[in-house]
Design a protein around this motif. Sequence first.
Motif, PDB file in Angstrom:
ATOM      1  N   ASP A 191       0.833  -1.190   0.000  1.00 11.15           N
ATOM      2  CA  ASP A 191       0.000   0.000   0.000  1.00 11.15           C
ATOM      3  C   ASP A 191       0.869   1.241   0.000  1.00 11.15           C
ATOM      4  OD1 ASP A 191      -2.635   0.245  -0.320  1.00 11.15           O
ATOM      5  OD2 ASP A 191      -3.176  -0.016   1.784  1.00 11.15           O
ATOM      6  N   LEU A 192       0.283   2.346  -0.437  1.00 13.01           N
ATOM      7  CA  LEU A 192       0.966   3.627  -0.413  1.00 13.01           C
ATOM      8  C   LEU A 192       0.090   4.646   0.305  1.00 13.01           C
ATOM      9  CD1 LEU A 192       2.196   3.862  -4.126  1.00 13.01           C
ATOM     10  CD2 LEU A 192       3.588   3.284  -2.131  1.00 13.01           C
ATOM     11  N   THR A 193       0.727   5.530   1.063  1.00 13.02           N
ATOM     12  CA  THR A 193      -0.011   6.629   1.670  1.00 13.02           C
ATOM     13  C   THR A 193      -0.291   7.684   0.615  1.00 13.02           C
ATOM     14  OG1 THR A 193       1.974   7.863   2.251  1.00 13.02           O
ATOM     15  CG2 THR A 193       1.204   6.207   3.837  1.00 13.02           C
ATOM     16  N   LYS A 194      -1.184   8.610   0.936  1.00 16.43           N
ATOM     17  CA  LYS A 194      -1.482   9.694   0.008  1.00 16.43           C
ATOM     18  C   LYS A 194      -0.227  10.509  -0.282  1.00 16.43           C
ATOM     19  CE  LYS A 194      -4.842  11.234   2.564  1.00 16.43           C
ATOM     20  NZ  LYS A 194      -5.964  12.071   3.066  1.00 16.43           N
ATOM     21  N   GLU A 195       0.609  10.721   0.735  1.00 15.59           N
ATOM     22  CA  GLU A 195       1.828  11.492   0.541  1.00 15.59           C
ATOM     23  C   GLU A 195       2.797  10.766  -0.388  1.00 15.59           C
ATOM     24  OE1 GLU A 195       0.421  10.825   3.431  1.00 15.59           O
ATOM     25  OE2 GLU A 195      -0.347  12.827   3.940  1.00 15.59           O
ATOM     26  N   GLU A 196       2.908   9.436  -0.232  1.00 16.92           N
ATOM     27  CA  GLU A 196       3.789   8.661  -1.104  1.00 16.92           C
ATOM     28  C   GLU A 196       3.292   8.677  -2.546  1.00 16.92           C
ATOM     29  OE1 GLU A 196       5.690   5.176   1.684  1.00 16.92           O
ATOM     30  OE2 GLU A 196       3.566   5.038   1.202  1.00 16.92           O
ATOM     31  N   ILE A 197       1.982   8.576  -2.741  1.00 17.47           N
ATOM     32  CA  ILE A 197       1.419   8.631  -4.087  1.00 17.47           C
ATOM     33  C   ILE A 197       1.712   9.986  -4.725  1.00 17.47           C
ATOM     34  CG2 ILE A 197      -0.720   8.674  -5.416  1.00 17.47           C
ATOM     35  CD1 ILE A 197      -1.845   6.599  -3.515  1.00 17.47           C
ATOM     36  N   GLU A 198       1.476  11.052  -3.960  1.00 19.10           N
ATOM     37  CA  GLU A 198       1.726  12.399  -4.481  1.00 19.10           C
ATOM     38  C   GLU A 198       3.183  12.542  -4.915  1.00 19.10           C
ATOM     39  OE1 GLU A 198       1.461  17.077  -3.072  1.00 19.10           O
ATOM     40  OE2 GLU A 198       1.384  15.448  -1.595  1.00 19.10           O
ATOM     41  N   ASP A 199       4.093  12.051  -4.093  1.00  9.80           N
ATOM     42  CA  ASP A 199       5.515  12.155  -4.405  1.00  9.80           C
ATOM     43  C   ASP A 199       5.872  11.383  -5.671  1.00  9.80           C
ATOM     44  OD1 ASP A 199       8.366  12.740  -3.786  1.00  9.80           O
ATOM     45  OD2 ASP A 199       8.445  10.576  -3.449  1.00  9.80           O
ATOM     46  N   ARG A 200       5.357  10.178  -5.805  1.00 10.25           N
ATOM     47  CA  ARG A 200       5.718   9.344  -6.958  1.00 10.25           C
ATOM     48  C   ARG A 200       5.076   9.829  -8.245  1.00 10.25           C
ATOM     49  NH1 ARG A 200       6.299   3.135  -4.714  1.00 10.25           N
ATOM     50  NH2 ARG A 200       7.189   3.670  -2.688  1.00 10.25           N
ATOM     51  N   LEU A 201       3.870  10.370  -8.144  1.00  9.39           N
ATOM     52  CA  LEU A 201       3.187  10.831  -9.350  1.00  9.39           C
ATOM     53  C   LEU A 201       3.770  12.116  -9.922  1.00  9.39           C
ATOM     54  CD1 LEU A 201      -0.595  10.051  -8.709  1.00  9.39           C
ATOM     55  CD2 LEU A 201       1.068   8.776 -10.046  1.00  9.39           C
ATOM     56  N   GLU A 202       4.677  12.755  -9.175  1.00  9.52           N
ATOM     57  CA  GLU A 202       5.355  13.910  -9.730  1.00  9.52           C
ATOM     58  C   GLU A 202       6.203  13.552 -10.942  1.00  9.52           C
ATOM     59  OE1 GLU A 202       7.553  15.717  -6.602  1.00  9.52           O
ATOM     60  OE2 GLU A 202       5.795  16.643  -5.666  1.00  9.52           O
ATOM     61  N   ASP A 203       6.520  12.267 -11.092  1.00 11.85           N
ATOM     62  CA  ASP A 203       7.311  11.812 -12.237  1.00 11.85           C
ATOM     63  C   ASP A 203       6.447  11.515 -13.457  1.00 11.85           C
ATOM     64  OD1 ASP A 203       9.474  11.991 -10.571  1.00 11.85           O
ATOM     65  OD2 ASP A 203       9.676   9.837 -10.246  1.00 11.85           O
ATOM     66  N   TYR A 204       5.130  11.730 -13.356  1.00 12.03           N
ATOM     67  CA  TYR A 204       4.215  11.334 -14.438  1.00 12.03           C
ATOM     68  C   TYR A 204       3.390  12.530 -14.913  1.00 12.03           C
ATOM     69  CZ  TYR A 204       5.236   6.505 -13.110  1.00 12.03           C
ATOM     70  OH  TYR A 204       5.867   5.318 -12.841  1.00 12.03           O
ATOM     71  N   ASP A 205       3.016  12.476 -16.166  1.00 15.63           N
ATOM     72  CA  ASP A 205       2.021  13.382 -16.718  1.00 15.63           C
ATOM     73  C   ASP A 205       0.676  12.656 -16.720  1.00 15.63           C
ATOM     74  OD1 ASP A 205       3.665  15.587 -17.286  1.00 15.63           O
ATOM     75  OD2 ASP A 205       4.371  14.645 -19.133  1.00 15.63           O
ATOM     76  N   ILE A 206      -0.276  13.174 -15.960  1.00 12.95           N
ATOM     77  CA  ILE A 206      -1.592  12.563 -15.838  1.00 12.95           C
ATOM     78  C   ILE A 206      -2.617  13.471 -16.494  1.00 12.95           C
ATOM     79  CG2 ILE A 206      -3.299  11.590 -14.262  1.00 12.95           C
ATOM     80  CD1 ILE A 206      -0.594  10.241 -14.041  1.00 12.95           C
ATOM     81  N   LEU A 207      -3.480  12.878 -17.292  1.00 16.27           N
ATOM     82  CA  LEU A 207      -4.488  13.665 -17.992  1.00 16.27           C
ATOM     83  C   LEU A 207      -5.799  12.896 -18.048  1.00 16.27           C
ATOM     84  CD1 LEU A 207      -5.025  16.187 -19.776  1.00 16.27           C
ATOM     85  CD2 LEU A 207      -4.252  14.847 -21.712  1.00 16.27           C
ATOM     86  N   ILE A 208      -6.868  13.479 -17.541  1.00 14.20           N
ATOM     87  CA  ILE A 208      -8.198  12.894 -17.637  1.00 14.20           C
ATOM     88  C   ILE A 208      -9.150  14.011 -18.048  1.00 14.20           C
ATOM     89  CG2 ILE A 208     -10.055  11.656 -16.472  1.00 14.20           C
ATOM     90  CD1 ILE A 208      -8.020  10.638 -14.451  1.00 14.20           C
ATOM     91  N   GLY A 209      -9.814  13.852 -19.177  1.00  9.28           N
ATOM     92  CA  GLY A 209     -10.685  14.926 -19.634  1.00  9.28           C
ATOM     93  C   GLY A 209     -11.435  14.548 -20.892  1.00  9.28           C
ATOM     94  N   THR A 210     -11.876  15.552 -21.630  1.00  6.49           N
ATOM     95  CA  THR A 210     -12.604  15.316 -22.869  1.00  6.49           C
ATOM     96  C   THR A 210     -11.974  16.115 -23.992  1.00  6.49           C
ATOM     97  OG1 THR A 210     -14.175  17.120 -22.500  1.00  6.49           O
ATOM     98  CG2 THR A 210     -14.755  14.947 -21.621  1.00  6.49           C
ATOM     99  N   GLU A 211     -12.113  15.582 -25.190  1.00  5.84           N
ATOM    100  CA  GLU A 211     -11.642  16.247 -26.401  1.00  5.84           C
ATOM    101  C   GLU A 211     -12.652  15.974 -27.497  1.00  5.84           C
ATOM    102  OE1 GLU A 211      -8.041  14.734 -28.206  1.00  5.84           O
ATOM    103  OE2 GLU A 211      -7.393  16.790 -28.617  1.00  5.84           O
ATOM    104  N   GLY A 212     -13.478  16.949 -27.818  1.00  4.00           N
ATOM    105  CA  GLY A 212     -14.546  16.732 -28.770  1.00  4.00           C
ATOM    106  C   GLY A 212     -15.514  15.691 -28.255  1.00  4.00           C
ATOM    107  N   SER A 213     -15.721  14.623 -29.032  1.00  7.20           N
ATOM    108  CA  SER A 213     -16.639  13.559 -28.645  1.00  7.20           C
ATOM    109  C   SER A 213     -15.949  12.427 -27.899  1.00  7.20           C
ATOM    110  CB  SER A 213     -17.318  12.987 -29.894  1.00  7.20           C
ATOM    111  OG  SER A 213     -16.346  12.414 -30.762  1.00  7.20           O
ATOM    112  N   ARG A 214     -14.702  12.652 -27.479  1.00  5.28           N
ATOM    113  CA  ARG A 214     -13.897  11.588 -26.887  1.00  5.28           C
ATOM    114  C   ARG A 214     -13.525  11.885 -25.442  1.00  5.28           C
ATOM    115  NH1 ARG A 214      -8.678   9.418 -30.121  1.00  5.28           N
ATOM    116  NH2 ARG A 214     -10.395   8.939 -31.550  1.00  5.28           N
ATOM    117  N   VAL A 215     -13.640  10.844 -24.592  1.00  5.25           N
ATOM    118  CA  VAL A 215     -13.092  10.895 -23.241  1.00  5.25           C
ATOM    119  C   VAL A 215     -11.655  10.393 -23.295  1.00  5.25           C
ATOM    120  CG1 VAL A 215     -13.259   9.971 -20.895  1.00  5.25           C
ATOM    121  CG2 VAL A 215     -15.338  10.598 -22.141  1.00  5.25           C
ATOM    122  N   VAL A 216     -10.746  11.135 -22.654  1.00  5.28           N
ATOM    123  CA  VAL A 216      -9.322  10.810 -22.714  1.00  5.28           C
ATOM    124  C   VAL A 216      -8.791  10.591 -21.300  1.00  5.28           C
ATOM    125  CG1 VAL A 216      -7.037  11.614 -23.426  1.00  5.28           C
ATOM    126  CG2 VAL A 216      -9.048  12.193 -24.803  1.00  5.28           C
TER     127      VAL A 216
END
Length: 347
Positions: A77-102
């Motif tokens: 398991d990871l704590t919220k702080e550990e997740i935040e720290d590790r995800l700094e190395d990633y580009d995360i994107l969740i959204g919409t573009e036209g008719s598409r969910v990305v």
Amino acid sequence: MKKNALLMILLNLFVAAANAQSGNNQPYVTKNFTSSSLKELSVETSGGSISVTGGQASGFKVEMYVRPNNNWNNKQDLTKEEIEDRLEDYDILIGTEGSRVVATAKRKANIQWDNKKSVSIGFKVFTPRNVATYLKTSGGSIHIASLTGEQNFSTSGGSLKILDLNGAVHGKTSGGSIEVSQCSNEIELQTSGGSIKASELKGKIELKTSGGSIDLQSINGEVYAHTSGGSIKGDNIDGALDAGTSGGSVRLANVSGSLKANTSAGSIEVELAKLGKFVELHSSAGSVRVTMPLDKGVDLDLKGNRVSIPLKNFDGEAEKDRVRGKMNGGGIPVTLSASAGSVYVNQ
């Protein structure tokens, strides 16, 4: 295509959000999209699994999961702080573009690999049924179910599990097995390192593996099933089947329709319930044994170390190792050959 504003989910916002969770079984973040104009889904991650399930009454729900990669130091398991720290190395994107969910999760290009900080980022998405998908992961499995439309998905390091799809299906894995069931229309699946299990399929079907066996159950349509490293078995197949293996035997039961099968490293045993337009079987390293109706007009061309068949209403040549001629006036071509074994028909 007119683009909506792409919703960038920044890592430091996750921690404060009510959605932010730790734990293997809870999503780290959840996003909902309710526009009726959304008809497509694109998901890509470099180190986790993807699951897409259709059938929602309306809208899309995207869940993102963050887990330790390879359970480093037995950490489950990871704590919220550990997740935040590790995800700094990633580009995360969740959204919409036209008719598409990305939904995407990619390691930043300028970040060096650190196994202690690496994570597996996976997505679970729930959608309406009529949705086209584009799914890609480099390090996990893909599960996709209950969708209508064109589905395109690939993984470099996991298995594929496909259920209840109606439309054009194109899937590929370089390092896992494939299970596909209750699908129809056009199905094209390929693996470089695993077996294929297919059941209750209808339509034009192409199944290929370079490193495993193929199991076909209750298939109806035009089927191409080939493997370079395993056996092929099947039951209750109706339509046209082209089956081939370079590394095993072929065992087929209750086949109705046209049949072509060959093996370079085993024997062939086939039970034909009904003849189609042709029968063509060849083994380079074993015998060929066939049970089939002989009340139809057939053109026989049988060859092996020994050929055994009950001949009736036959016109042609019959020798110990070769039978060639017409039975019941001729008609359907039946070609059976065994380069290093015998040929048996209804024996």
